[in-house]
Design a protein around this motif. Structure first.
Motif, PDB file in Angstrom:
ATOM      1  N   VAL A  80       0.858  -1.171   0.000  1.00  0.00           N
ATOM      2  CA  VAL A  80       0.000   0.000   0.000  1.00  0.00           C
ATOM      3  C   VAL A  80       0.896   1.224   0.000  1.00  0.00           C
ATOM      4  N   ALA A  81       0.610   2.162  -0.885  1.00  0.00           N
ATOM      5  CA  ALA A  81       1.368   3.409  -0.939  1.00  0.00           C
ATOM      6  C   ALA A  81       0.398   4.581  -0.862  1.00  0.00           C
ATOM      7  N   MET A  82       0.689   5.537   0.007  1.00  0.00           N
ATOM      8  CA  MET A  82      -0.141   6.719   0.134  1.00  0.00           C
ATOM      9  C   MET A  82       0.557   7.855  -0.599  1.00  0.00           C
ATOM     10  N   ARG A  83      -0.137   8.489  -1.525  1.00  0.00           N
ATOM     11  CA  ARG A  83       0.478   9.544  -2.333  1.00  0.00           C
ATOM     12  C   ARG A  83       0.634  10.853  -1.585  1.00  0.00           C
ATOM     13  N   SER A  84      -0.299  11.143  -0.690  1.00  0.00           N
ATOM     14  CA  SER A  84      -0.171  12.355   0.117  1.00  0.00           C
ATOM     15  C   SER A  84      -0.958  12.164   1.400  1.00  0.00           C
ATOM     16  N   GLY A  85      -0.640  12.935   2.390  1.00  0.00           N
ATOM     17  CA  GLY A  85      -1.336  12.858   3.663  1.00  0.00           C
ATOM     18  C   GLY A  85      -0.878  11.683   4.498  1.00  0.00           C
ATOM     19  N   GLN A  86      -1.647  11.414   5.522  1.00  0.00           N
ATOM     20  CA  GLN A  86      -1.333  10.299   6.404  1.00  0.00           C
ATOM     21  C   GLN A  86      -2.619   9.808   7.027  1.00  0.00           C
ATOM     22  N   GLY A  87      -2.584   8.624   7.581  1.00  0.00           N
ATOM     23  CA  GLY A  87      -3.768   8.104   8.247  1.00  0.00           C
ATOM     24  C   GLY A  87      -3.869   6.596   8.137  1.00  0.00           C
ATOM     25  N   GLU A  88      -4.903   6.085   8.767  1.00  0.00           N
ATOM     26  CA  GLU A  88      -5.128   4.650   8.782  1.00  0.00           C
ATOM     27  C   GLU A  88      -5.756   4.196   7.477  1.00  0.00           C
ATOM     28  N   TYR A  89      -5.629   2.924   7.192  1.00  0.00           N
ATOM     29  CA  TYR A  89      -6.266   2.341   6.022  1.00  0.00           C
ATOM     30  C   TYR A  89      -6.715   0.927   6.353  1.00  0.00           C
ATOM     31  N   VAL A  90      -7.597   0.417   5.533  1.00  0.00           N
ATOM     32  CA  VAL A  90      -8.118  -0.934   5.699  1.00  0.00           C
ATOM     33  C   VAL A  90      -7.890  -1.675   4.395  1.00  0.00           C
ATOM     34  N   VAL A  91      -7.444  -2.897   4.483  1.00  0.00           N
ATOM     35  CA  VAL A  91      -7.290  -3.755   3.318  1.00  0.00           C
ATOM     36  C   VAL A  91      -8.274  -4.902   3.471  1.00  0.00           C
ATOM     37  N   GLY A  92      -9.000  -5.185   2.431  1.00  0.00           N
ATOM     38  CA  GLY A  92      -9.946  -6.293   2.481  1.00  0.00           C
ATOM     39  C   GLY A  92      -9.932  -7.065   1.177  1.00  0.00           C
ATOM     40  N   PHE A  93     -10.227  -8.320   1.268  1.00  0.00           N
ATOM     41  CA  PHE A  93     -10.308  -9.167   0.090  1.00  0.00           C
ATOM     42  C   PHE A  93     -11.709  -9.736   0.016  1.00  0.00           C
ATOM     43  N   TYR A  94     -12.212  -9.897  -1.187  1.00  0.00           N
ATOM     44  CA  TYR A  94     -13.500 -10.545  -1.335  1.00  0.00           C
ATOM     45  C   TYR A  94     -13.498 -11.363  -2.617  1.00  0.00           C
ATOM     46  N   ARG A  95     -14.390 -12.295  -2.646  1.00  0.00           N
ATOM     47  CA  ARG A  95     -14.485 -13.180  -3.799  1.00  0.00           C
ATOM     48  C   ARG A  95     -15.627 -12.704  -4.679  1.00  0.00           C
ATOM     49  N   TRP A  96     -15.352 -12.532  -5.966  1.00  0.00           N
ATOM     50  CA  TRP A  96     -16.368 -12.094  -6.924  1.00  0.00           C
ATOM     51  C   TRP A  96     -17.401 -13.200  -7.065  1.00  0.00           C
ATOM     52  N   PRO A  97     -18.680 -12.916  -6.768  1.00  0.00           N
ATOM     53  CA  PRO A  97     -19.688 -13.977  -6.721  1.00  0.00           C
ATOM     54  C   PRO A  97     -20.278 -14.366  -8.086  1.00  0.00           C
ATOM     55  N   ARG A  98     -19.894 -13.690  -9.148  1.00  0.00           N
ATOM     56  CA  ARG A  98     -20.472 -13.953 -10.464  1.00  0.00           C
ATOM     57  C   ARG A  98     -19.399 -14.420 -11.425  1.00  0.00           C
ATOM     58  N   GLY A  99     -19.824 -14.726 -12.625  1.00  0.00           N
ATOM     59  CA  GLY A  99     -18.888 -15.123 -13.664  1.00  0.00           C
ATOM     60  C   GLY A  99     -18.123 -13.924 -14.189  1.00  0.00           C
ATOM     61  N   SER A 100     -17.272 -14.187 -15.162  1.00  0.00           N
ATOM     62  CA  SER A 100     -16.465 -13.094 -15.712  1.00  0.00           C
ATOM     63  C   SER A 100     -16.838 -12.777 -17.155  1.00  0.00           C
ATOM     64  N   ARG A 101     -18.043 -13.167 -17.565  1.00  0.00           N
ATOM     65  CA  ARG A 101     -18.566 -12.810 -18.888  1.00  0.00           C
ATOM     66  C   ARG A 101     -19.940 -12.191 -18.718  1.00  0.00           C
ATOM     67  N   GLY A 102     -20.173 -11.141 -19.475  1.00  0.00           N
ATOM     68  CA  GLY A 102     -21.451 -10.477 -19.344  1.00  0.00           C
ATOM     69  C   GLY A 102     -21.993 -10.022 -20.680  1.00  0.00           C
ATOM     70  N   PRO A 103     -22.950  -9.121 -20.634  1.00  0.00           N
ATOM     71  CA  PRO A 103     -23.562  -8.620 -21.865  1.00  0.00           C
ATOM     72  C   PRO A 103     -22.581  -7.786 -22.684  1.00  0.00           C
ATOM     73  N   PHE A 104     -22.934  -7.538 -23.905  1.00  0.00           N
ATOM     74  CA  PHE A 104     -22.200  -6.661 -24.830  1.00  0.00           C
ATOM     75  C   PHE A 104     -20.816  -7.200 -25.181  1.00  0.00           C
TER      76      PHE A 104
END
Length: 158
Positions: free
Chosen positions: A1-25
């Protein structure tokens, strides 16, 4: 994680994409997933597909190439134009322009998806201009709409 300016806390989270990877159009892979994520966020913010328009589809054939689509904006409504690119289209700029000038502009130089937000104070014709900043390839754009509110008007005035 890199902060470009300022300072402060951050949260990192991971999630699993619940759908497929093909869609309309014809969207697939990362481009589709990003388009679907933006669509989900817009739905949560009260936006829905603008039923006056089918999705805009096209191809930006070279870096710096652009495409233009005519839209009608209604007084008191807020719009979000979502553009997702495929192929080697990796950087996109979008802007809405009316007879009064540029209503809104944004770019996604590091990715193939962008979301441009504008609230209209009057009924007007506008042009959605999509430009390649990096790469070339197909794109699909969708217009979303919601009734404007004080929050959008205040943020526009700032």
């Amino acid at each position: 994680v890199a902060m470009r300016s300022g300072q402060g806390e951050y949260v990192v989270g991971f999630y699993r994409w619940p759908r497929g990877s093909r869609g309309p159009f014809g969207l697939e892979g990362t481009t589709y997933v990003r388009f679907a994520e933006v669509t989900t966020l817009l739905n949560q913010a009260g936006y829905s597909f603008d039923l006056n328009y089918d999705p805009f589809e096209g191809r930006l054939r070279r870096q710096g190439g652009e495409a233009k689509h005519q839209v009608r904006l209604e007084r008191g409504k807020c719009y979000a134009a979502v553009v997702a690119g495929g192929g080697t289209l990796k950087g996109i700029q979008g802007q809405l322009v009316s007879a009064d000038g540029v209503l809104g502009r944004t770019s996604s130089a590091g990715g193939p998806v962008l979301s441009l937000h504008v609230c209209s104070e009057r009924d007007q014709q506008a042009e959605l201009i999509i430009r390649s900043l990096r790469g070339e390839g197909p794109y699909v754009a969708q217009l979303f709409v919601r009734r404007g509110g004080e929050e959008e008007q205040l943020s526009r005035a700032r």
